[in-house]
Design a protein around this motif. Structure first.
Motif, PDB file in Angstrom:
ATOM      1  N   THR A 149      -2.292 -73.169  24.582  1.00 54.78           N
ATOM      2  CA  THR A 149      -2.868 -73.834  25.939  1.00 54.78           C
ATOM      3  C   THR A 149      -2.538 -75.209  25.740  1.00 54.78           C
ATOM      4  O   THR A 149      -2.522 -75.467  24.519  1.00 54.78           O
ATOM      5  N   LEU A 150      -2.516 -75.796  26.991  1.00 55.40           N
ATOM      6  CA  LEU A 150      -2.335 -77.408  26.896  1.00 55.40           C
ATOM      7  C   LEU A 150      -3.156 -78.067  25.817  1.00 55.40           C
ATOM      8  O   LEU A 150      -2.767 -78.950  24.975  1.00 55.40           O
ATOM      9  N   ALA A 151      -4.307 -77.747  25.884  1.00 53.10           N
ATOM     10  CA  ALA A 151      -5.402 -78.381  25.081  1.00 53.10           C
ATOM     11  C   ALA A 151      -4.993 -78.212  23.541  1.00 53.10           C
ATOM     12  O   ALA A 151      -5.332 -79.237  22.940  1.00 53.10           O
ATOM     13  N   ASP A 152      -4.610 -77.048  23.141  1.00 56.23           N
ATOM     14  CA  ASP A 152      -4.300 -76.888  21.720  1.00 56.23           C
ATOM     15  C   ASP A 152      -3.098 -77.240  21.120  1.00 56.23           C
ATOM     16  O   ASP A 152      -2.658 -76.964  20.009  1.00 56.23           O
ATOM     17  N   ARG A 153      -2.260 -77.494  22.181  1.00 61.73           N
ATOM     18  CA  ARG A 153      -0.616 -77.652  21.839  1.00 61.73           C
ATOM     19  C   ARG A 153      -0.469 -78.572  20.530  1.00 61.73           C
ATOM     20  O   ARG A 153       0.248 -78.416  19.655  1.00 61.73           O
ATOM     21  N   ASP A 154      -1.070 -79.802  20.649  1.00 61.64           N
ATOM     22  CA  ASP A 154      -1.120 -80.821  19.574  1.00 61.64           C
ATOM     23  C   ASP A 154      -1.640 -80.141  18.000  1.00 61.64           C
ATOM     24  O   ASP A 154      -0.947 -80.351  17.149  1.00 61.64           O
ATOM     25  N   GLY A 155      -2.372 -79.490  18.363  1.00 64.19           N
ATOM     26  CA  GLY A 155      -3.067 -78.742  17.198  1.00 64.19           C
ATOM     27  C   GLY A 155      -2.548 -77.575  16.456  1.00 64.19           C
ATOM     28  O   GLY A 155      -2.028 -77.529  15.154  1.00 64.19           O
ATOM     29  N   VAL A 156      -1.556 -77.059  17.472  1.00 59.45           N
ATOM     30  CA  VAL A 156      -0.680 -75.781  17.160  1.00 59.45           C
ATOM     31  C   VAL A 156       0.514 -76.451  16.239  1.00 59.45           C
ATOM     32  O   VAL A 156       0.966 -76.167  15.201  1.00 59.45           O
ATOM     33  N   GLU A 157       0.905 -77.637  16.722  1.00 62.93           N
ATOM     34  CA  GLU A 157       2.098 -78.333  16.100  1.00 62.93           C
ATOM     35  C   GLU A 157       1.605 -78.665  14.712  1.00 62.93           C
ATOM     36  O   GLU A 157       2.367 -78.783  13.730  1.00 62.93           O
TER      37      GLU A 157
END
Ligand code: FAD
Ligand code: SF4
Lengths: 216, 560
Positions: A149-157
């Motif tokens: 999700t947009l909110a978690d994109r940075d976290g996934v990266e």
């Protein structure tokens, strides 16, 4: 990697097979014999090196360091072999960040901050103070790219980055190499084995005729 | 030594210069070798016995930051990693320029031994299919020599250097004088059998490599530590400091002058080479070495640079360049294409390959008998099948104990990567960039090179056929790789001072003697008229050996 069951070769035999002392001395370095000797003695019960007790992080602050320790141990935990924390993956991560181009180091620190922010949002505490169940729940979100999700994109990266560093730091550590990969670090082999399975097209292992005696 | 006149001054102490030094000193000649770099000390400069955890960054694939910033080009080479980067030059000290939009990645090592320290040792003979390719398909020019003329020199080089491999009796890839071959792994055996049964005209053989599988000429057999490209303290693979240079030294006829950065060749009033001008690397003082004969072995592009920087009123286009070919017809092999995958049927079977410093080879099969409809010439594959140690973990999902446990299932991986011929084209060239200077004030090269349509079509064919052969062998998770690395990166650069019988379209004759200046010889890859698809170094040395025989005879009879 040393294959389990590889025949142990005596130092003399090793030197003989390498051709040292048979076909004259090596033209370049005399140190080869010493190296072979060292291998014969040190291997396989080498003493693991002792990590420095007074280590302090260079690229991470104390809290970031604690976060890295927690994350790495969640990624590769202690099981029947030591985990990432025991082999000090955090020190490797710190060394990499210290060496990294500034933009990469900044992105990594942003990722650490993201983890804390998300943890506070979900559990009301920084990541290192969340319960193991909560930590696992958060990592489950960021470890599945499907959840992007947009909110978690940075976290996934960021998770991709810390996971890759944990993998490298763990499997290249002395303990990871010996205990997890069963690689004794041997660097002298008297011969090279190949495929011995006729079903793959290999040659069956050579069986020496029992009657053939060594000529002396 | 001030004004000592040597019989021969050789520039460069790498693979080719080492060979020339050995043969010429053993013929009784007094030889100086000028080498731009320093001597390496195996005990401090070589890292082949270091394990990842001995390194601060655990053997990172890039140099550490301080060097990374100085090696923006060198770091693109797979071998220029945390362990071995100091064996590569600093690009900041050794700059060059390129035409807009046309990258050229020039990989170099400046020390005694040159690139023979870091090379991957793959060694294959050429055949008349390569040497006479132009006569068959009309592109470019033939080599002025035949395989039969070169074969005895391959024999000579191989008997001294030591090439391990398996005889296959192929017309397009003649056998060497082999030391025993290394063994194939299970996955390689499977692929070998599939290719033999299902692909007529093709085969898979163990790589032919300049690594000793038996002690030879005082050098010990390989002990299979594995990472040869970081230097070999044992001297078990061919590098000049481990074999040819000590042989030259043993004659008492060799003066190896290190830190001698050659700028140009100086002519006398009669238009013959008088000396070689160089700059002391440490003090920058200008110096000169005098010789009756000058032999350039500085590697293809450095030799070309020296020729072009040696222009004078007598030779305004550069030395040995009345034909205008010097700097032109630059070639490198094409690479970056192939396929890879896994072999689940081998699950659980241990990898016997251990640290085998060698792969497998699928010799050229295109345009060997029948002409291919899409492209000229051909390619060979290098590859291997082995059990992944832990790199497969990067692609595995999840984390935690289950992840750690899953990583313990170590997959067999297999890959084939093509190396193909690139065609000689006059527009692919290097010249002197008048605005650029290296750290020693010497004008630099500017490259203008791009691969063409023939190469692009070959790249596609490489990927197609790698995929097809792997598929036939039951390989799973196949990933096609259809890239083309920028020129330079294959590090097989050749052709910028080609040899030929006609002085109007070649720089040197069939003996690698300058058409214009009789006491000048070129003995590295610069003399290649076409690139073939085989790794060049063995052939470079065989050619040098042949040229040295001629040179010795010329000196004996007073012809030069
Ligand atoms: C990573 C890598 C892998 C490779 N793998 C293979 C392979 O598998 N098979 C293969 O056949 N080839 C391979 N090569 C290529 C091989 O190394 C070269 O073809 C070979 O070394 C060329 O020999 P040379 O003598 O022409 O040049 P080099 O070996 O590079 O020697 C040239 C010498 O000249 C010196 N020099 C240069 N300029 C000057 C100057 N102005 N003044 C004084 N001295 C100078 C240099 O310092 C150097 O010592 C590989 C190369 C690399 C780097
Ligand atoms: S040639 Fe053999 S001994 Fe030398 S570095 Fe390579 S693997 Fe090690």
């Amino acid at each position: 990697m040393a294959t389990p069951g590889r025949p142990v070769v005596s130092r003399r035999e090793l030197l003989r097979r390498l051709g040292i002392g048979v076909a004259a001395t090596p033209v370049w370095v005399a140190s080869l014999t010493a190296l072979a000797e060292q291998q014969a003695h040190v291997h396989p019960a080498a003493v693991p090196s002792v990590p420095a007790a007074n280590w302090v992080p260079k690229a991470l602050d104390a809290h970031q360091n604690e976060t890295v320790i927690a994350l790495s141990e969640l990624i590769i935990p202690q099981t029947d072999t030591p985990g990432a924390k025991a082999v000090l993956v955090n020190r490797f991560v710190d060394a990499v960040l210290d060496d990294a181009d500034e933009a990469d180091a900044r992105a990594f620190r942003r990722g650490l901050a993201w983890i804390d922010a998300r943890s506070s949002e979900l559990f009301g505490v920084a990541f290192v103070r969340a319960t193991p169940e909560q930590q696992t729940a958060l990592l489950t979100i960021v470890s599945s790219p499907a959840n992007r999700t947009l909110a978690d994109r940075d976290g996934v990266e960021f998770f991709g980055a810390i996971k890759a560093l944990t993998i490298i730091g763990y499997y290249t550590s002395e303990v990871g190499m010996r205990e997890e990969l069963h690689d004794d670090g041997q660097i002298f082999f008297a011969s090279l084995e190949g495929c011995t399975h006729p079903e793959h097209g290999g040659n069956a292992p050579a069986v020496l005729p029992a009657t053939k005696k060594r000529k002396s | 030594m001030a004004n000592e006149v040597f019989d021969v001054v050789i520039v460069g102490s790498g693979a080719s210069g080492g060979w020339a030094a050995k043969q010429l000193t053993e013929s009784g000649l007094k030889v100086a070798v000028l080498e731009a770099g320093r001597r390496l000390d195996p005990s401090t400069d070589f890292t082949e016995h270091k394990l990842a955890h001995d390194m601060p960054l655990r053997g990172s694939e890039h140099p550490p930051k301080a060097w990374r910033d100085e090696q923006p080009i060198q770091k693109l080479c797979y071998q220029c990693d945390e362990y071995a980067h100091e064996l590569f030059v600093k690009d900041t000290e050794h700059p060059y320029t390129t035409a807009a939009g046309k990258p050229f990645q020039w990989i170099r090592g400046r020390h005694v031994g040159g690139k023979s320290i870091m090379w991957a040792r793959q060694s294959y003979r050429l055949s008349d299919l390569d040497l006479k390719a132009a006569s068959r398909d009309g592109w470019g020019v033939d080599w002025p020599i035949t395989y039969a003329e070169l074969a005895p020199y391959y024999d000579r080089v191989e008997n001294f250097v030591g090439i391990s491999g398996q005889a296959e009796n192929l017309p397009q890839l003649p056998d060497s004088r082999f030391l025993p071959p290394m063994e194939l792994t299970c996955g390689e055996r499977m692929l070998q059998r599939t290719i033999k049964e299902r692909f007529p005209g093709r085969l898979l053989t163990i790589g032919r490599t300049a690594v000793l599988t038996k002690a030879l000429n005082g050098r010990p057999a390989c002990h299979y530590c594995g990472p040869c490209g970081r230097g070999c303290s044992a001297g078990s693979y061919y590098s000049s400091p481990a074999s040819t240079l000590p042989a030259a030294d043993a004659t008492g006829k060799l003066s190896l002058i290190t830190n001698a950065v050659v700028s140009h060749v100086v002519l006398d009033d009669a238009g013959r080479c008088r000396s070689v001008a160089y700059v002391d690397r440490m003090t920058r003082a200008p110096r000169e070495a005098f010789g009756k004969v000058v032999v350039l072995c500085a590697s293809t592009l450095e030799t070309t640079r020296i020729l072009l920087n040696s222009s004078s009123s007598r030779a305004p286009n550069g030395l040995s360049n009345s034909s205008g070919v010097v700097g032109k017809y630059l070639m490198d092999h094409i690479m970056g294409s192939g396929a890879k995958g896994t072999l689940p049927v081998l699950k659980g079977i241990p990898d016997p390959r251990a640290h085998r410093p060698n792969g497998v080879y699928v010799p050229r099969f295109r345009n060997v008998t029948d002409p291919h409809p899409a492209f000229l010439r051909g390619y060979g594959y290098q590859g291997s099948a082995e059990v992944s140690k832990w790199a497969h973990a990067f692609a595995m999902p999840g984390f935690g104990a289950s992840f750690k446990n899953a990583v313990r299932q170590r997959p067999w991986t297999i890959h084939l990567s093509g190396f193909g011929e690139s065609l000689a084209r006059v527009e692919n060239r290097c010249e002197i960039d008048k605005d650029g200077r290296d750290a020693w004030g010497i004008p630099v090269l500017r490259f203008d090179m791009a691969f063409g349509d023939n190469e692009k079509k070959m790249i596609k064919d490489m990927a197609d056929n790698a995929e097809e052969m792997l598929k036939a062998a039951g390989v799973q998770d196949i990933e096609r790789e259809e890239d083309m690395a920028p020129p330079g990166l294959a590090i097989h650069e050749v052709g910028t001072a080609r040899m030929g019988d006609d002085p109007k379209n070649s720089a040197v004759n069939r003996w690698q003697q300058s058409h214009d200046v009789r006491n000048l010889f070129l003995m590295d890859g610069s003399v290649y008229p076409s690139s073939a698809c085989q790794n060049p170094t063995l052939t470079i040395m065989a050619l040098a050996s042949r040229a040295c025989d001629y040179l010795v005879e010329q000196l004996r009879t007073g012809a030069v």
